[in-house]
Design an enzyme around this catalytic site. Structure first.
Site, PDB file in Angstrom:
ATOM      1  N   GLY A  10      10.467  34.759 -23.968  1.00  0.00           N
ATOM      2  CA  GLY A  10      10.978  35.693 -22.961  1.00  0.00           C
ATOM      3  C   GLY A  10       9.893  36.238 -22.062  1.00  0.00           C
ATOM      4  N   ALA A  11       9.088  35.341 -21.469  1.00  0.00           N
ATOM      5  CA  ALA A  11       7.927  35.803 -20.693  1.00  0.00           C
ATOM      6  C   ALA A  11       8.127  35.668 -19.183  1.00  0.00           C
ATOM      7  CB  ALA A  11       6.683  35.038 -21.142  1.00  0.00           C
ATOM      8  N   SER A  12       9.355  35.436 -18.754  1.00  0.00           N
ATOM      9  CA  SER A  12       9.583  35.303 -17.299  1.00  0.00           C
ATOM     10  C   SER A  12       9.613  36.659 -16.610  1.00  0.00           C
ATOM     11  CB  SER A  12      10.902  34.572 -17.036  1.00  0.00           C
ATOM     12  OG  SER A  12      11.951  35.147 -17.798  1.00  0.00           O
ATOM     13  N   ARG A  13      10.024  37.695 -17.361  1.00  0.00           N
ATOM     14  CA  ARG A  13      10.196  39.019 -16.747  1.00  0.00           C
ATOM     15  C   ARG A  13       9.669  40.105 -17.695  1.00  0.00           C
ATOM     16  NH1 ARG A  13      15.169  40.520 -16.721  1.00  0.00           N
ATOM     17  NH2 ARG A  13      16.103  38.876 -17.974  1.00  0.00           N
ATOM     18  N   VAL A  62      16.101  30.611 -26.819  1.00  0.00           N
ATOM     19  CA  VAL A  62      15.618  30.877 -28.181  1.00  0.00           C
ATOM     20  C   VAL A  62      16.748  31.176 -29.173  1.00  0.00           C
ATOM     21  CG1 VAL A  62      13.269  31.568 -27.539  1.00  0.00           C
ATOM     22  CG2 VAL A  62      15.083  33.303 -27.638  1.00  0.00           C
ATOM     23  N   ASN A  88       9.340  38.063 -28.356  1.00  0.00           N
ATOM     24  CA  ASN A  88       9.633  39.156 -27.409  1.00  0.00           C
ATOM     25  C   ASN A  88      11.028  39.064 -26.779  1.00  0.00           C
ATOM     26  OD1 ASN A  88       8.893  41.185 -25.110  1.00  0.00           O
ATOM     27  ND2 ASN A  88       9.446  39.283 -24.045  1.00  0.00           N
ATOM     28  N   TYR A 153      22.294  46.419 -30.987  1.00  0.00           N
ATOM     29  CA  TYR A 153      20.885  46.327 -30.586  1.00  0.00           C
ATOM     30  C   TYR A 153      19.997  46.982 -31.654  1.00  0.00           C
ATOM     31  CZ  TYR A 153      16.699  46.931 -27.634  1.00  0.00           C
ATOM     32  OH  TYR A 153      15.416  46.897 -27.129  1.00  0.00           O
ATOM     33  N   LYS A 157      17.059  45.271 -34.084  1.00  0.00           N
ATOM     34  CA  LYS A 157      15.648  45.672 -34.098  1.00  0.00           C
ATOM     35  C   LYS A 157      15.223  46.162 -35.497  1.00  0.00           C
ATOM     36  CE  LYS A 157      14.879  44.648 -29.805  1.00  0.00           C
ATOM     37  NZ  LYS A 157      14.046  43.480 -29.461  1.00  0.00           N
ATOM     38  N   ILE A 186      10.349  51.543 -21.594  1.00  0.00           N
ATOM     39  CA  ILE A 186       9.338  50.861 -20.782  1.00  0.00           C
ATOM     40  C   ILE A 186       9.991  50.474 -19.447  1.00  0.00           C
ATOM     41  CG2 ILE A 186       7.741  48.890 -20.669  1.00  0.00           C
ATOM     42  CD1 ILE A 186       7.088  50.794 -23.026  1.00  0.00           C
TER      43      ILE A 186
END
Ligand code: NAP
Length: 244
Positions: A10-13, A62, A88, A153, A157, A186
């Site tokens: 998940g590193a595109s955004r 994923v 992530n 959610y 987690k 964040i």
């Protein structure tokens, strides 16, 4: 010394993207996974290329074992090892518990929790063989304290954090460290549903008087990679908002 190879899901955004660029600038070899946001992933690659830094971007959902397996094979064929795995990729929700459907359950649990189970399983044989590894799971404060209207959610987690603790015990003797980073709020698209008033109310509750930046999380990731003796920990980057 050969650089460490880091796979980030998940590193595109958002957070994953900032982790990828921060670590790439520090000289790590980066494979940045994405699924739907191809353009953003291409932009990330291009942005770093302009600084003479090359990273790999790799499309894989994923939630799907076969796509994860092919991604891990790609990394191992190209670089021969994976030193660091950052689980992530994630999605959030905002729904009353009684409105949640089985589809919501499957989608959130598979994206946030099964993905980490599956990706870690695919990467681990190489780490165990090398007797070296660092796994960082991006969880959330909601996994620790629970969030209203984000029950699935929060479950996902809390599950990630339990996986972190269990695997830290099982994999310590193989010199593989496993930790969670559990951020507060964040500044990413994940929170784009929050209006200014709502954000200001949250900020009033945060002792450090601001929401987090993606770089706040990346700095902790970088520290965990460089550390040798921290494992099984849930580190909450939240400006003091939640202190447990
Ligand atoms: P974001 O900006 O919405 O980015 C989410 C990332 O996850 C995107 O790169 C997306 O890729 C990827 N992703 C989603 N489903 C995927 C799938 N099936 N396969 C591969 N990649 C997938 O969210 P973020 O705020 O950066 O969140 C990142 C992580 O931090 C999540 O695990 C989230 O739960 C956690 N977190 C965030 C906050 C916060 O306040 N932002 C707080 C606590 C924890 P594509 O767009 O390419 O599909």
């Amino acid at each position: 010394m050969k650089s460490k190879v880091v796979l980030i899901t998940g590193a595109s955004r958002g957070i994953g993207r900032n982790i990828a660029s921060t670590l790439a600038r520090k000289g790590y070899i980066i494979v940045a996974n994405y699924n739907k946001s191809e353009k953003q992933a291409e932009d990330l690659k291009q942005e770093l290329k302009e600084e003479n830094i090359n990273i790999d971007i790799y499309k894989a959902d994923v939630q799907k074992r076969n796509e994860v397996r092919e991604m891990v094979s790609y990394v191992l064929n190209k670089y021969g090892k994976i030193d660091v795995l950052i689980n992530n990729a994630g999605i959030s929700e905002s729904k009353m518990f009684l409105d949640e459907t089985d589809e919501d359950w499957n989608n959130i649990i598979n994206t946030n929790l099964y993905s980490a189970f599956c990706t870690t399983q695919e990467v681990l044989p190489n780490m165990i063989h090398n007797k070296n590894g660092c796994i960082i799971n991006i969880s959330s404060i909601w996994g620790i304290v629970g969030a209203s209207c984000e029950t699935i959610y929060s479950i996902s987690k809390a599950g990630i954090d339990a996986m972190t603790k269990s695997l830290a015990k099982e994999l310590g003797p193989s010199n593989i460290r496993v930790n969670s980073i559990a951020p507060g709020i964040i500044d990413t698209e994940m929170n784009s549903n929050l209006g200014t008033e709502e954000l200001n109310q949250i900020i009033e509750e945060i002792p450090l008087e601001r929401i987090g930046k993606t770089l706040d999380v990346s700095k902790c990731v970088n520290w965990l990679i460089e550390d040798d003796y921290t494992t099984g920990q849930i580190i909450s980057i939240n400006g003091g908002w939640i202190i447990t």
